[in-house]
Design an enzyme around this catalytic site. Structure first.
Site, PDB file in Angstrom:
ATOM      1  N   HIS A  95       0.835  -1.209   0.000  1.00  0.00           N
ATOM      2  CA  HIS A  95       0.000   0.000   0.000  1.00  0.00           C
ATOM      3  C   HIS A  95       0.877   1.270   0.000  1.00  0.00           C
ATOM      4  O   HIS A  95       0.561   2.256  -0.649  1.00  0.00           O
ATOM      5  CB  HIS A  95      -0.897   0.039   1.235  1.00  0.00           C
ATOM      6  CG  HIS A  95      -1.896  -1.083   1.316  1.00  0.00           C
ATOM      7  ND1 HIS A  95      -1.849  -2.044   2.297  1.00  0.00           N
ATOM      8  CD2 HIS A  95      -2.966  -1.393   0.546  1.00  0.00           C
ATOM      9  CE1 HIS A  95      -2.858  -2.891   2.138  1.00  0.00           C
ATOM     10  NE2 HIS A  95      -3.546  -2.521   1.082  1.00  0.00           N
ATOM     11  N   GLN A 125     -17.936  -6.630  -1.790  1.00  0.00           N
ATOM     12  CA  GLN A 125     -17.022  -7.386  -2.652  1.00  0.00           C
ATOM     13  C   GLN A 125     -16.576  -8.703  -2.041  1.00  0.00           C
ATOM     14  O   GLN A 125     -15.758  -9.406  -2.634  1.00  0.00           O
ATOM     15  CB  GLN A 125     -15.818  -6.536  -3.041  1.00  0.00           C
ATOM     16  CG  GLN A 125     -14.802  -6.313  -1.935  1.00  0.00           C
ATOM     17  CD  GLN A 125     -13.754  -5.306  -2.358  1.00  0.00           C
ATOM     18  OE1 GLN A 125     -14.018  -4.127  -2.504  1.00  0.00           O
ATOM     19  NE2 GLN A 125     -12.526  -5.773  -2.570  1.00  0.00           N
ATOM     20  N   GLY A 159      -2.818  -1.526  -7.304  1.00  0.00           N
ATOM     21  CA  GLY A 159      -1.688  -2.446  -7.383  1.00  0.00           C
ATOM     22  C   GLY A 159      -1.871  -3.488  -8.475  1.00  0.00           C
ATOM     23  O   GLY A 159      -2.982  -3.958  -8.718  1.00  0.00           O
ATOM     24  N   SER A 161      -2.718  -8.092   3.008  1.00  0.00           N
ATOM     25  CA  SER A 161      -3.272  -7.951   4.364  1.00  0.00           C
ATOM     26  C   SER A 161      -3.647  -9.322   4.920  1.00  0.00           C
ATOM     27  O   SER A 161      -3.649  -9.523   6.136  1.00  0.00           O
ATOM     28  CB  SER A 161      -4.498  -7.049   4.324  1.00  0.00           C
ATOM     29  OG  SER A 161      -4.167  -5.805   3.741  1.00  0.00           O
TER      30      SER A 161
END
Ligand code: AMP
Length: 288
Positions: free
Chosen positions: A37, A61, A147, A186
């Site tokens: 990030h 999502q 990303g 994450s």
């Protein structure tokens, strides 16, 4: 750093910023910020005068409730990272602010979103395009940074922005990896030590793919077999898919050319991880 918690507040803040003649870059995240990030924030900073980081674990999502519930939410630490990085505003909306009572609209992506992640996570990309469209509508940035780790998502977002005339430049940032090659995520914090050790087979399988192509192999099926062989040798890892696709369409290819991307998803100790690398590109591969 400004901490803004609803669409109206962030809209007011960016309107003021733009009125002062300063450009705005948005970095959308779901928090639990890591060096991947931070690379996005650096790219945002290089391109614009001000940087907004959004942190929102988007329920729309997630195809699985347990994944949504287990998703890490270290909000204070995330805000601390943003401050250290000189982020100008953190946009941290609540679910109620994003999806108030009566919310009834979805942004439905097309063919790009049907295979791979779209096939294995029903509704995922509709959730992504809906939330990204909302974030872009509220922040109205000049640039938004994503990303390449989520390569299909990046392609779907680019398509959405083009198709809906959203008028924002989309910037893609290369994957940031651990020293052993594992792509930062994450979700890596949910890997126990043995699962973490096993997960290294994912970047290794991409290295094997790259080696094969450098040695002259051009058959996508042969490359997919090589990727599978590396991952199948690790008993703790269950491969969900490994495919060579055209990075522009995310359709499977048979022959490898400069557009070929190998993409994979696998389960490691109850955690689903994704990774990818280019096969005939200058900076291809995890490089481990
Ligand atoms: P997430 O918080 O996982 O939804 O990710 C937010 C953004 O960070 C997305 O655009 C991701 O593609 C990007 N991202 C996540 N991990 C990495 C990584 N290891 N390297 C580069 N970008 C990443």
């Amino acid at each position: 750093m400004h901490v803004l918690t609803d669409p109206e507040a962030v809209r007011r803040w960016t309107s003021g910023t733009r009125a002062d003649g300063r450009t705005v870059a948005l970095v959308p995240t779901m928090g639990a910020l890591h060096a991947g990030h931070l690379a996005l924030v650096d790219a945002a900073r290089e391109r614009c005068d001000t940087v907004v980081v959004s942190i929102f674990v988007n329920p729309l999502q997630f195809d699985r409730r347990d994944d949504f519930d287990a998703y890490p939410r270290p909000v204070d630490a995330d805000l601390g990272h943003c401050r250290e990085l000189g982020v100008d505003a953190a946009y941290v909306p609540t679910a109620a602010a994003m999806y108030p009572e009566g919310f009834d609209t979805r942004v439905e992506p097309g063919a790009l979103a049907t295979g791979l992640e779209g096939a294995h996570r029903p509704g995922h990309f509709t959730g992504v395009t809906t939330v990204v469209t909302k974030l872009l509508a509220a922040v109205r940035p000049d640039v938004a940074v994503f990303g390449e780790k989520d390569a299909q998502q990046l392609a779907v977002v680019r398509r959405t922005v083009t198709d809906l005339d959203l008028g924002v430049e989309i910037v893609g940032v290369p994957i940031v990896r651990e020293p052993d090659g594992l792509a930062l995520s994450s979700r890596n914090t949910r890997l126990d030590p043995s699962a973490r050790a096993a997960a290294v087979c994912l970047p290794r399988s991409l290295v094997a793919a790259g080696d094969l192509v450098r040695a002259g192999e051009r058959s996508a099926a042969a490359v997919e077999r090589a990727v599978r062989a590396v991952i199948d040798s690790e008993r703790a890892v269950r491969l969900e898919y490994a495919e060579v696709v055209d990075r522009r369409t995310f359709e499977p290819v048979t022959e490898i050319d400069e557009h070929a991307l190998v993409v994979l998803a696998a389960w490691v100790g109850g955690v689903r991880l994704i990774d990818n690398c280019s096969l005939l590109d200058d900076d291809a591969g995890p490089g481990v």
